[in-house]
Motif scaffolding. Structure first.
Motif, PDB file in Angstrom:
ATOM      1  N   PRO A 185      -2.069  -2.605 -14.992  1.00  0.00           N
ATOM      2  CA  PRO A 185      -3.465  -2.474 -15.498  1.00  0.00           C
ATOM      3  C   PRO A 185      -3.382  -2.167 -17.140  1.00  0.00           C
ATOM      4  CG  PRO A 185      -2.779  -0.238 -14.825  1.00  0.00           C
ATOM      5  CD  PRO A 185      -1.730  -1.569 -14.381  1.00  0.00           C
ATOM      6  N   CYS A 186      -4.440  -2.884 -17.559  1.00  0.00           N
ATOM      7  CA  CYS A 186      -4.514  -2.711 -19.291  1.00  0.00           C
ATOM      8  C   CYS A 186      -5.085  -1.230 -19.615  1.00  0.00           C
ATOM      9  CB  CYS A 186      -5.773  -3.766 -19.480  1.00  0.00           C
ATOM     10  SG  CYS A 186      -7.557  -3.453 -18.985  1.00  0.00           S
ATOM     11  N   SER A 187      -5.357  -0.432 -18.819  1.00  0.00           N
ATOM     12  CA  SER A 187      -5.320   0.943 -19.064  1.00  0.00           C
ATOM     13  C   SER A 187      -4.853   1.998 -17.954  1.00  0.00           C
ATOM     14  CB  SER A 187      -6.792   1.460 -19.404  1.00  0.00           C
ATOM     15  OG  SER A 187      -7.853   0.798 -18.349  1.00  0.00           O
ATOM     16  N   ALA A 188      -5.183   3.337 -18.326  1.00  0.00           N
ATOM     17  CA  ALA A 188      -4.589   4.139 -17.053  1.00  0.00           C
ATOM     18  C   ALA A 188      -5.244   4.016 -15.760  1.00  0.00           C
ATOM     19  CB  ALA A 188      -4.831   5.434 -17.634  1.00  0.00           C
ATOM     20  N   VAL A 189      -6.782   3.782 -15.737  1.00  0.00           N
ATOM     21  CA  VAL A 189      -7.268   3.541 -14.560  1.00  0.00           C
ATOM     22  C   VAL A 189      -8.088   2.392 -14.917  1.00  0.00           C
ATOM     23  CG1 VAL A 189      -7.254   5.508 -13.491  1.00  0.00           C
ATOM     24  CG2 VAL A 189      -8.994   5.248 -15.108  1.00  0.00           C
ATOM     25  N   GLY A 190      -8.513   1.340 -14.013  1.00  0.00           N
ATOM     26  CA  GLY A 190      -9.256   0.353 -14.095  1.00  0.00           C
ATOM     27  C   GLY A 190      -9.945  -0.098 -12.987  1.00  0.00           C
ATOM     28  N   GLY A 191     -10.547  -1.269 -12.755  1.00  0.00           N
ATOM     29  CA  GLY A 191     -11.245  -1.779 -11.564  1.00  0.00           C
ATOM     30  C   GLY A 191     -10.374  -2.616 -10.826  1.00  0.00           C
ATOM     31  N   ASP A 192      -9.120  -3.009 -11.055  1.00  0.00           N
ATOM     32  CA  ASP A 192      -8.247  -3.873 -10.297  1.00  0.00           C
ATOM     33  C   ASP A 192      -7.527  -3.146  -9.464  1.00  0.00           C
ATOM     34  OD1 ASP A 192      -9.199  -5.954 -12.092  1.00  0.00           O
ATOM     35  OD2 ASP A 192      -7.697  -5.436 -13.808  1.00  0.00           O
ATOM     36  N   LEU A 193      -7.441  -3.929  -8.384  1.00  0.00           N
ATOM     37  CA  LEU A 193      -6.661  -3.337  -7.180  1.00  0.00           C
ATOM     38  C   LEU A 193      -6.520  -4.327  -6.188  1.00  0.00           C
ATOM     39  CD1 LEU A 193      -5.601  -0.375  -6.689  1.00  0.00           C
ATOM     40  CD2 LEU A 193      -7.331  -0.218  -5.226  1.00  0.00           C
ATOM     41  N   LEU A 194      -5.238  -4.249  -5.293  1.00  0.00           N
ATOM     42  CA  LEU A 194      -4.730  -5.361  -4.235  1.00  0.00           C
ATOM     43  C   LEU A 194      -4.233  -4.626  -3.208  1.00  0.00           C
ATOM     44  CD1 LEU A 194      -1.598  -6.092  -4.313  1.00  0.00           C
ATOM     45  CD2 LEU A 194      -1.953  -6.620  -6.747  1.00  0.00           C
ATOM     46  N   ASN A 195      -4.152  -5.213  -2.019  1.00  0.00           N
ATOM     47  CA  ASN A 195      -3.415  -4.738  -1.112  1.00  0.00           C
ATOM     48  C   ASN A 195      -2.904  -5.870  -0.146  1.00  0.00           C
ATOM     49  OD1 ASN A 195      -2.340  -3.084   0.833  1.00  0.00           O
ATOM     50  ND2 ASN A 195      -4.208  -2.099   1.550  1.00  0.00           N
ATOM     51  N   ILE A 196      -1.904  -5.898   0.934  1.00  0.00           N
ATOM     52  CA  ILE A 196      -1.497  -6.668   1.930  1.00  0.00           C
ATOM     53  C   ILE A 196      -1.076  -5.808   3.206  1.00  0.00           C
ATOM     54  CG2 ILE A 196       0.211  -8.328   2.465  1.00  0.00           C
ATOM     55  CD1 ILE A 196       1.015  -8.425  -0.628  1.00  0.00           C
ATOM     56  N   LEU A 197      -1.777  -6.353   4.269  1.00  0.00           N
ATOM     57  CA  LEU A 197      -1.675  -5.326   5.429  1.00  0.00           C
ATOM     58  C   LEU A 197      -1.815  -6.186   6.576  1.00  0.00           C
ATOM     59  CD1 LEU A 197      -5.289  -3.560   5.992  1.00  0.00           C
ATOM     60  CD2 LEU A 197      -4.715  -5.318   4.334  1.00  0.00           C
ATOM     61  N   PRO A 198      -1.015  -5.782   7.627  1.00  0.00           N
ATOM     62  CA  PRO A 198      -1.106  -6.426   9.064  1.00  0.00           C
ATOM     63  C   PRO A 198      -2.586  -6.040   9.660  1.00  0.00           C
ATOM     64  CG  PRO A 198       0.265  -4.862   8.962  1.00  0.00           C
ATOM     65  CD  PRO A 198       0.103  -4.900   7.649  1.00  0.00           C
ATOM     66  N   LEU A 199      -3.410  -7.073  10.115  1.00  0.00           N
ATOM     67  CA  LEU A 199      -4.381  -6.896  10.825  1.00  0.00           C
ATOM     68  C   LEU A 199      -4.182  -6.587  12.424  1.00  0.00           C
ATOM     69  CD1 LEU A 199      -6.795  -9.326   8.949  1.00  0.00           C
ATOM     70  CD2 LEU A 199      -6.389  -7.053   8.496  1.00  0.00           C
ATOM     71  N   ASP A 200      -3.386  -7.490  12.937  1.00  0.00           N
ATOM     72  CA  ASP A 200      -2.753  -7.416  14.189  1.00  0.00           C
ATOM     73  C   ASP A 200      -1.361  -8.039  14.434  1.00  0.00           C
ATOM     74  OD1 ASP A 200      -3.174  -9.918  14.426  1.00  0.00           O
ATOM     75  OD2 ASP A 200      -5.215  -9.905  15.477  1.00  0.00           O
TER      76      ASP A 200
END
Length: 211
Positions: free
Chosen positions: A134-149
């Motif tokens: 991130p460009c700062s301590a906290v921000g609006g960017d996030l991601l995830n990868i997860l099994p659905l089934d």
């Protein structure tokens, strides 16, 4: 010497017992080493109030360079000193407030990073790699990868407009809605276990977060 003693005798008794001693010491030093000197002391006025003064003194000489005496000016710096103390106190309070804010931001950043996929994530038949900076301590960017089934994998990248805490809070909220905790508790999978299409997910997000 006689002039100096005469000057001390004319001083009010309320100036404090140590002032004549300071006068003598500093003036003798100045007469020995002609030039200028400056020192600060406190004076008590007739009404009993205490004031801060700076004494500026300088020697003066005749045309042959012989020191003839000392001239001095008293400058009342009480208000200036009070302002300095006030500024120092305000700076201290600001530093303490900034420390609290920085501590809170670090805690928020740690909580936000905890929502990222595990670096040790293992999904059969899928190899995933990601980098989050991130460009700062906290921000609006996030991601995830997860099994659905057993045969489907979901992933998303969030980019909330803006920066800082407000954007971070919204991205965390979205991440919770999109993360498959249990069927029916997120937007990716229905309560019956059916995986929603990306179009359905976006429509549901638009309904929940209308601009």
């Amino acid at each position: 010497e006689e002039d100096e003693t005469e000057l001390l005798d004319t001083l009010p008794s309320s100036v404090g017992a140590n002032l004549p001693e300071i006068y003598h010491r500093e003036d003798e030093r100045l007469l020995t080493n002609p030039g200028t000197c400056s020192y600060e002391t406190k004076l008590v006025r007739a009404d009993g109030s205490e004031r801060d003064f700076i004494l500026n003194k300088a020697t003066f000489s005749d045309t042959d360079g012989n020191v003839m005496g000392i001239v001095g000016v008293l400058l009342d710096v009480t208000e200036m000193n009070q302002m300095k103390e006030k500024v120092l106190l305000q700076n201290k309070e600001l530093k303490e407030a900034l420390h609290i804010i920085q501590t809170d931001l670090e805690a928020a950043a740690k909580a936000q990073r905890s929502l990222l996929p595990s670096p040790r994530l293992r999904i059969p038949a899928v190899t995933a790699a990601w980098h989050f900076e991130p460009c700062s301590a906290v921000g609006g960017d996030l991601l995830n990868i997860l099994p659905l089934d057993d045969s489907h994998v979901g992933f998303y990248v969030l980019d909330v407009a803006g920066h800082g805490v407000q954007a971070a809070l919204l991205s965390v909220t979205l991440s919770r809605l999109l993360t498959k905790w249990r069927a029916g508790e997120n937007l990716l999978v229905t309560s019956s276990g059916e995986i929603r299409s990306p179009e359905e997910v976006v429509n549901l997000l638009n309904i929940r977060f209308q601009i």
